[in-house]
Design a protein around this motif. Structure first.
Motif, PDB file in Angstrom:
ATOM      1  N   VAL A 175       0.844  -1.213   0.000  1.00  0.00           N
ATOM      2  CA  VAL A 175       0.000   0.000   0.000  1.00  0.00           C
ATOM      3  C   VAL A 175       0.870   1.250   0.000  1.00  0.00           C
ATOM      4  O   VAL A 175       0.630   2.201  -0.750  1.00  0.00           O
ATOM      5  N   PHE A 176       1.901   1.266   0.846  1.00  0.00           N
ATOM      6  CA  PHE A 176       2.760   2.455   0.920  1.00  0.00           C
ATOM      7  C   PHE A 176       3.457   2.713  -0.412  1.00  0.00           C
ATOM      8  O   PHE A 176       3.484   3.855  -0.893  1.00  0.00           O
ATOM      9  N   SER A 177       4.014   1.675  -1.018  1.00  0.00           N
ATOM     10  CA  SER A 177       4.758   1.858  -2.271  1.00  0.00           C
ATOM     11  C   SER A 177       3.840   2.300  -3.395  1.00  0.00           C
ATOM     12  O   SER A 177       4.175   3.206  -4.176  1.00  0.00           O
ATOM     13  N   ALA A 178       2.654   1.696  -3.493  1.00  0.00           N
ATOM     14  CA  ALA A 178       1.738   2.049  -4.581  1.00  0.00           C
ATOM     15  C   ALA A 178       1.286   3.493  -4.470  1.00  0.00           C
ATOM     16  O   ALA A 178       1.328   4.268  -5.441  1.00  0.00           O
ATOM     17  N   VAL A 179       0.843   3.875  -3.278  1.00  0.00           N
ATOM     18  CA  VAL A 179       0.362   5.252  -3.093  1.00  0.00           C
ATOM     19  C   VAL A 179       1.496   6.241  -3.286  1.00  0.00           C
ATOM     20  O   VAL A 179       1.333   7.292  -3.933  1.00  0.00           O
ATOM     21  N   PHE A 180       2.685   5.949  -2.736  1.00  0.00           N
ATOM     22  CA  PHE A 180       3.793   6.887  -2.849  1.00  0.00           C
ATOM     23  C   PHE A 180       4.221   7.057  -4.307  1.00  0.00           C
ATOM     24  O   PHE A 180       4.441   8.189  -4.768  1.00  0.00           O
ATOM     25  N   LEU A 181       4.336   5.950  -5.062  1.00  0.00           N
ATOM     26  CA  LEU A 181       4.781   6.055  -6.441  1.00  0.00           C
ATOM     27  C   LEU A 181       3.768   6.783  -7.298  1.00  0.00           C
ATOM     28  O   LEU A 181       4.127   7.652  -8.120  1.00  0.00           O
ATOM     29  N   VAL A 182       2.490   6.497  -7.134  1.00  0.00           N
ATOM     30  CA  VAL A 182       1.468   7.157  -7.949  1.00  0.00           C
ATOM     31  C   VAL A 182       1.444   8.657  -7.670  1.00  0.00           C
ATOM     32  O   VAL A 182       1.459   9.502  -8.586  1.00  0.00           O
TER      33      VAL A 182
END
Length: 668
Positions: A20-27
């Motif tokens: 969740v953290f990686s997806a939200v941060f990258l987007v």
């Protein structure tokens, strides 16, 4: 269910958080960076110019300065005006600059949006800036605007200067013509009306009338005097008294003197001899006959003197009346001519005032003309370039690095919030905790000495347990309790219940004064003009107090008189002050009045200042010097926020301020 081969539940939760953290941060980071770097760069170039507009008036007064300020603000609008920018656009096109799209026929709106002109407050300097996507165009645009503006101002200033001079010369010529015509008309009217001078008393008709009025007043005075004298003589004759003029008759005075001597001789004979002897003595009979004869002569002479006085008074009165009547007739004959002259003289004065006004206007016009001719060069507009525009090397906005850092930071925060949001709906029910262990104290375990405990709310209890004698010696200084502190309502009730003559003294205690300082105050320490009380001694300071207090303290006392005298009129002792505080506390029905002392009132004021966050370094300016131990004890009352200066605190207690307001309201 875990069979020993898969990851434990805690590892799966961690993997979910990472995803969740990686997806939200990258987007979020990709979107923010794409938006940041997709914006076109905007370049800025600026210049500073000093603009001195044309001075319309040669007189340096306030109105001219105001006009120059308005003219400077008007000139700021010229920089972005259409006529000027049209010439700027034409010059830029000659240099090969591309102004907007190729199909755009009117580049002036675009140039107006690119340019900003801001005058610097208090000066005649303007900041000219240009913003645009082309790095080379913005600096060239600012410099071209300045050059075109300078050429236009020089050309327009010369034309305005010539026009102002021509208008001033025409005005001076017109005023000269009008003044000459008006002076000729005034002189002709003066000769026609027979006016000798502009001064009213110097003309013959008015001078004659003034002399006639003076003579008529004198004649009336003589007539009144003669009539009064005649009435006095007639009244004296009717009452049988001597007339006023008969006293100046030398013959009558000599006869009265001889009669007085003979009467004295006769009275002397009467004291020495009997009447029978005097009747037989020839000398005595002769003296008696002379006295009788002289008395008859005096009566006759008095009658003649009275008649002469009446005749003289009647003649004087008749002459005064005839003179007054003759002057009245002459004044009546000249009244018509005087009225006619007065009308002509008034009209002459009006014409003279109009001529004086025209003379002033003519002089003002000539002064303006001379000033304009003398200051023709200085009044021309001037444009001085303080700083020319240079080609910018980097973009003015957007700040790509800053905006990218903000975007990445916001993406990081959103990623953490997303993880928290996901975990909020995936919470695992908490496992009950194991029973806690309770340690029972044993008799052989050591306990700390309660006298060494830190200063807490139990400090009074510790002092009470140790006893009054041990509390003052065994407890550390920081563990000793602070004096009692009065509430705002208690301070107000204490002042309200005190006697009127004792209220100023209690107010001084509530303003941080020591009893020893109050006992040494004299009337000279009060400065009614400055509204202050000067406290002398080692802790000398000047306290601003309300004017009503100071007037009540001084109360028309001499400079050497005690401000707060004792019961016998001498210096007040500290025990007298303590007795006054205790009696006022009992009268106010305070809780535990025996605990209220002078130190209680002073500590209440000091605590009020410390709780507001006043710097300890400035505390002595109001309450005098304090020891380091006292400051350490007061530190517990100070707030944790940043300290403030003396100007940011309320120097009066709320209760004292409310008492002052109620006292002022009752007097009103």
């Amino acid at each position: 269910m875990n069979d020993g081969f898969g990851p434990p539940p805690r590892s799966r939760a961690m993997r979910r958080r990472v995803v969740v953290f990686s997806a939200v941060f990258l987007v979020c980071a990709l979107l923010s960076l794409a938006y940041t770097f997709s914006r076109p760069a905007v370049y800025q170039a600026g210049a500073k110019v000093q603009v001195t507009p044309q001075i319309r008036s040669a007189v340096n007064d306030a109105a001219a300065q105001q006009d120059n300020t308005q003219a400077f603000l008007v000139e700021m609008q010229v920089f972005t005006s259409r006529p000027l920018l049209e010439k700027v656009a034409a010059r830029l096109k000659e240099r090969g600059r591309q102004l907007g799209p190729a199909d755009e026929t009117d580049p002036v709106p675009m140039l107006q949006q690119m340019l900003t002109v801001d005058p610097l407050v208090g000066t005649n300097v303007a900041q000219i800036e240009a913003h645009g996507p082309e790095r080379l165009l913005v600096a060239d645009l600012v410099n071209t605007v300045i050059d075109v503006y300078r050429e236009e101002q020089v050309r327009g200033g010369e034309e305005d200067s010539r026009r102002l001079l021509a208008d001033a010369r025409e005005e001076a010529r017109v005023m000269d013509t009008r003044v000459a015509e008006r002076r000729k008309a005034v002189e002709a009217f003066r000769l026609r009306a027979d006016i000798v001078s502009a001064e009213r008393d110097e003309n013959q008709v008015l001078a004659r009338l003034k002399g006639m009025g003076t003579s008529l007043a004198a004649a009336n005075d003589r007539e009144a005097t003669a009539e009064g004298r005649l009435r006095a003589i007639e009244q004296a004759a009717a009452e049988g008294r001597l007339a006023p003029l008969s006293k100046d008759n030398p013959t009558l005075a000599s006869m009265e003197q001889r009669l007085s001597q003979w009467r004295e001789e006769w009275r002397a004979l009467e004291r020495q001899f009997t009447p029978n002897y005097l009747g037989m003595d020839p000398d005595a009979r002769a003296l008696k006959m002379r006295i009788d004869s002289l008395e008859q002569q005096i009566e006759t002479e008095r009658g003649k003197s009275l008649q002469n006085a009446l005749a003289i008074a009647r003649e004087e009165l008749a002459g005064a009346r005839a003179a007054s009547k003759r002057l009245q007739q002459q004044a009546a004959e000249d009244r018509q001519s005087v009225q006619s002259f007065s009308r002509n003289f008034g009209e002459f004065k009006t014409m003279q005032d109009e001529l004086d006004g025209l003379e002033k206007l003519r002089q003002a016009a000539q002064q303006r003309l001379m000033a304009l001719e003398a200051s023709e060069n200085t009044r021309r507009p001037r444009v001085q370039v303080l700083e020319r525009a240079t080609t910018p090397e980097s973009a003015w906005r957007p700040l790509y690095a800053r905006d990218a850092a903000i975007g990445v930071a916001a993406s990081l925060v959103l990623a953490f919030l997303a993880v928290w949001f996901v975990e909020f709906f995936n919470r695992v029910e908490a496992v009950p905790a194991a029973p806690s262990t309770v340690l029972v104290p044993q008799p052989w375990m050591p306990y700390p000495d309660p006298r060494l405990a830190p200063a807490t709310s139990a400090a009074p209890l510790l002092a009470r347990d140790l006893g009054a004698a041990d509390a003052a010696t065994d407890l550390p200084l920081l563990a000793q309790p602070l004096p009692r502190e009065l509430h705002a309502t208690e301070a107000e009730a204490l002042l309200a219940a005190a006697a009127p003559q004792d209220q100023p003294l209690l107010a001084c205690l509530l303003c941080g004064l020591r009893p020893a300082e109050i006992a040494t105050l004299r009337a000279a320490n009060v400065d009614l003009a400055a509204g202050t009380l000067v406290v002398a001694g080692d802790s000398r300071r000047v306290l601003p107090l309300p004017a009503a207090w100071l007037e009540a303290m001084q109360a028309d006392k001499s400079a050497d008189a005690w401000l707060f005298p004792g019961p016998d009129g001498a210096e007040m002792q500290p025990e007298d002050i303590e007795a006054l505080v205790t009696s006022s506390a009992h009268d106010a029905h305070l809780v535990r009045p025996h605990e209220v002392t002078a130190e209680t009132l002073r500590h209440t004021y000091i605590a009020h200042l410390v709780r507001q966050g006043l710097r300890f370094s400035e505390l002595s300016r109001l309450v005098g010097r304090l020891s380091a131990e006292a400051l350490n004890r007061l530190a517990a009352l100070a707030p944790a926020s940043q300290r403030v200066s003396l100007d940011a605190v309320e120097t009066l207690l709320p209760g004292v301020r409310q008492w002052v307001a109620s006292a002022a309201g009752s007097e009103a």
